[in-house]
Design a protein around this motif. Structure first.
Motif, PDB file in Angstrom:
ATOM      1  N   ASN A 126       0.819  -1.211   0.000  1.00 22.50           N
ATOM      2  CA  ASN A 126       0.000   0.000   0.000  1.00 22.50           C
ATOM      3  C   ASN A 126       0.854   1.263   0.000  1.00 22.50           C
ATOM      4  O   ASN A 126       0.505   2.256  -0.644  1.00 22.50           O
ATOM      5  CB  ASN A 126      -0.945   0.009   1.206  1.00 22.50           C
ATOM      6  N   PHE A 127       1.984   1.241   0.724  1.00 25.25           N
ATOM      7  CA  PHE A 127       2.847   2.424   0.741  1.00 25.25           C
ATOM      8  C   PHE A 127       3.368   2.734  -0.656  1.00 25.25           C
ATOM      9  O   PHE A 127       3.264   3.868  -1.146  1.00 25.25           O
ATOM     10  CB  PHE A 127       4.021   2.242   1.705  1.00 25.25           C
ATOM     11  N   PHE A 128       3.966   1.735  -1.308  1.00 25.89           N
ATOM     12  CA  PHE A 128       4.565   1.998  -2.611  1.00 25.89           C
ATOM     13  C   PHE A 128       3.509   2.194  -3.699  1.00 25.89           C
ATOM     14  O   PHE A 128       3.740   2.925  -4.667  1.00 25.89           O
ATOM     15  CB  PHE A 128       5.551   0.894  -2.977  1.00 25.89           C
ATOM     16  N   ALA A 129       2.347   1.578  -3.543  1.00 23.80           N
ATOM     17  CA  ALA A 129       1.260   1.822  -4.495  1.00 23.80           C
ATOM     18  C   ALA A 129       0.794   3.276  -4.398  1.00 23.80           C
ATOM     19  O   ALA A 129       0.606   3.951  -5.421  1.00 23.80           O
ATOM     20  CB  ALA A 129       0.098   0.871  -4.226  1.00 23.80           C
ATOM     21  N   CYS A 130       0.604   3.775  -3.159  1.00 25.90           N
ATOM     22  CA  CYS A 130       0.200   5.180  -2.975  1.00 25.90           C
ATOM     23  C   CYS A 130       1.279   6.129  -3.487  1.00 25.90           C
ATOM     24  O   CYS A 130       0.983   7.165  -4.102  1.00 25.90           O
ATOM     25  CB  CYS A 130      -0.089   5.460  -1.498  1.00 25.90           C
ATOM     26  N   LEU A 131       2.544   5.781  -3.247  1.00 26.56           N
ATOM     27  CA  LEU A 131       3.653   6.611  -3.721  1.00 26.56           C
ATOM     28  C   LEU A 131       3.659   6.688  -5.246  1.00 26.56           C
ATOM     29  O   LEU A 131       3.721   7.785  -5.831  1.00 26.56           O
ATOM     30  CB  LEU A 131       4.972   6.047  -3.204  1.00 26.56           C
ATOM     31  N   LEU A 132       3.600   5.542  -5.904  1.00 26.48           N
ATOM     32  CA  LEU A 132       3.637   5.536  -7.367  1.00 26.48           C
ATOM     33  C   LEU A 132       2.432   6.243  -7.965  1.00 26.48           C
ATOM     34  O   LEU A 132       2.547   6.986  -8.948  1.00 26.48           O
ATOM     35  CB  LEU A 132       3.735   4.096  -7.876  1.00 26.48           C
ATOM     36  N   ARG A 133       1.256   6.048  -7.361  1.00 27.08           N
ATOM     37  CA  ARG A 133       0.063   6.725  -7.874  1.00 27.08           C
ATOM     38  C   ARG A 133       0.157   8.230  -7.685  1.00 27.08           C
ATOM     39  O   ARG A 133      -0.292   9.001  -8.537  1.00 27.08           O
ATOM     40  CB  ARG A 133      -1.179   6.179  -7.176  1.00 27.08           C
ATOM     41  N   SER A 134       0.741   8.658  -6.585  1.00 25.22           N
ATOM     42  CA  SER A 134       0.823  10.091  -6.309  1.00 25.22           C
ATOM     43  C   SER A 134       1.741  10.813  -7.287  1.00 25.22           C
ATOM     44  O   SER A 134       1.627  12.020  -7.477  1.00 25.22           O
ATOM     45  CB  SER A 134       1.301  10.330  -4.872  1.00 25.22           C
ATOM     46  N   VAL A 135       2.667  10.065  -7.920  1.00 26.65           N
ATOM     47  CA  VAL A 135       3.547  10.679  -8.912  1.00 26.65           C
ATOM     48  C   VAL A 135       3.127  10.293 -10.332  1.00 26.65           C
ATOM     49  O   VAL A 135       3.875  10.491 -11.290  1.00 26.65           O
ATOM     50  CB  VAL A 135       5.029  10.287  -8.669  1.00 26.65           C
ATOM     51  N   GLY A 136       1.916   9.737 -10.479  1.00 32.13           N
ATOM     52  CA  GLY A 136       1.340   9.524 -11.801  1.00 32.13           C
ATOM     53  C   GLY A 136       1.482   8.138 -12.388  1.00 32.13           C
ATOM     54  O   GLY A 136       1.141   7.928 -13.555  1.00 32.13           O
ATOM     55  N   ASN A 137       1.955   7.168 -11.623  1.00 31.71           N
ATOM     56  CA  ASN A 137       2.134   5.811 -12.152  1.00 31.71           C
ATOM     57  C   ASN A 137       1.157   4.867 -11.454  1.00 31.71           C
ATOM     58  O   ASN A 137       1.427   4.355 -10.374  1.00 31.71           O
ATOM     59  CB  ASN A 137       3.569   5.339 -11.937  1.00 31.71           C
TER      60      ASN A 137
END
Length: 427
Positions: free
Chosen positions: A129-140
């Motif tokens: 969930n951490f890395f999914a939220c991180l990647l989504r927040s930068v457009g991926n």
């Protein structure tokens, strides 16, 4: 994001389907009750990651890469440390938790065996969930979907191997879920380390920064409270449902799965809207925020009404996906649930949108207020109505709570909208 979360639901959905079909309604009731507890626990980690994601998006909108990388480092260690502490505590208080949920004696052993194994996968879930939220927040948003797709298919295959073939029972379903969770969690971590090097903190950015940590805590803690309050309401409702016995528990377990798939798109739409708002907030594009709010509301309402119509019309066939045809009492209870609660998904669709908006402009405290209103209404009404009109009172209380929070959220927006759109001063 919608596709990714739909795949994530396959973890527990596959357990539910296979357990219900191959073991029986008692095991189904146990998995369903465990699902409500796990949703609450995961919401704590997800809320922390979503709050940090707002800060990531704002800093990306400002093109402040130095602060973005520092925020990623601080948020990662904070969230992993909280996850580890909670995980240890859960193993220590498993029995008190089951007693709190009023789990009937006939399924107590089922649920305890399932949870002990599932708890072992919490760190993997938090990592993903951490890395999914991180990647989504930068457009991926594609990579989180890829890893979930692989792990969801693995979960299905292992469930079919462990339960009907190896006959490991409910423990087999739990083991399959945990293995799949670690595949997605470790996989997305390795992807970030090898393919997203521009977001990895440099040596000079690996120092403790009290200001960055304060901003993360300001956004993450309030978002965590909002997410966990929302799911704590479900947990309290689950406790009341458990007091009605195995039939109602099994019906609720299946109904919640259908709910999850029905309104998951608007939930993710609200999360995506939060990223849209926070990026435009950081870039100072006020007009795009206003236009986005109007368009997002219209889309959520139209989608929710259509989904409600489908769920109400096809309530019977939907329930039979999870429940054997010969379990007529469970089917009748589940259909009644969908006819009452499923008719009002518009309420939760608009509420998810409001959560995303207030979180995106850096005011997650308002989302907490809306959650408390919704939570308080549904829990109080459920406990008041259930002794009078039975399980239908529980089902009726939930949409009433949704709509009351919607009235307050939109009313607040229209009264204060001239002041909402500049970013809150948390940066």
């Amino acid at each position: 994001m919608i596709a990714g979360d739909l795949l994530q639901q396959f973890y527990n959905l596959t357990d539910t389907l296979i357990v219900g079909k191959f073991i029986g309604s008692g095991a189904l009731a146990a998995v369903g009750s465990a699902y409500s507890l796990m949703t609450f626990l995961i919401s704590v980690f997800l809320g922390l990651s979503m709050g940090a994601g707002v800060l990531f998006s704002i800093e990306l909108g400002k093109e402040n890469m130095h602060r973005l990388r520092s925020a990623i480092l601080h948020a990662f260690f904070l969230i992993m440390a909280i996850t580890a502490v909670i995980n240890v505590l859960l193993f220590l208080v498993t029995d008190p938790l089951l007693h709190f949920l009023s789990v009937p004696a006939e399924i107590y052993s089922y649920m305890k065996a399932y949870l002990i194994i599932i708890f072992a996968g919490l760190m993997a879930t938090s990592l993903y969930n951490f890395f999914a939220c991180l990647l989504r927040s930068v457009g991926n948003s594609v990579i989180p979907l890829v890893f979930l797709g692989v792990s969801a298919l693995m979960n299905i295959g292992l469930d079919l191997l462990f339960v009907p073939v190896f006959q490991w029972g409910i423990e087999g379903a739990a083991i399959a879920t945990v293995i799949a969770q670690y595949v997605s969690g470790i996989g997305i971590l390795l992807y970030f380390l090898t393919k997203c090097r521009r977001f990895i903190p440099k040596a000079e950015e690996r120092r403790f920064d009290a200001g960055v940590l304060r901003d993360i805590l300001g956004l993450s803690c309030m978002t965590c409270v909002q997410q966990s309050c929302m799911n704590f309401g479900i947990l309290l409702v689950q406790r009341l449902v458990d007091s009605f016995g195995t039939i109602t528990m099994a019906a609720f377990a299946a109904g919640v799965k259908i709910d999850t798939f029905a309104y998951l798109p608007v939930q993710d739409f609200g999360n995506a809207f939060s990223i849209f708002i926070s990026q435009n907030c950081g870039a100072g594009k006020v007009d795009r925020q206003r236009k986005g709010f109007r368009a997002a509301t219209l889309i959520s309402v139209i989608f929710s009404v259509l989904i409600s119509l489908l769920v109400v019309v096809f309530a019977g066939p939907l329930m039979r996906i999870f429940i054997r045809a010969d379990e007529t009492a469970v089917l009748a209870s589940g259909i009644r649930y969908l006819h009452i609660e499923g008719a009002f998904y518009m309420g939760i669709g608009c509420l998810f949108l409001l959560y995303g908006f207030y979180r995106g402009i850096g005011r997650p405290g308002i989302s907490v207020i809306l959650t408390v209103v919704s939570l308080g209404t549904r829990v109080v009404l459920a406990y008041l109505l259930a002794p009078v009109i039975g399980e239908a009172g529980i089902w009726m209380a939930v949409p009433i709570g949704w709509f009351l929070a919607d009235v307050i959220g939109y009313g607040w927006y229209f009264l204060k909208k001239s002041n909402w759109f500049p970013c809150a001063r948390v940066m």
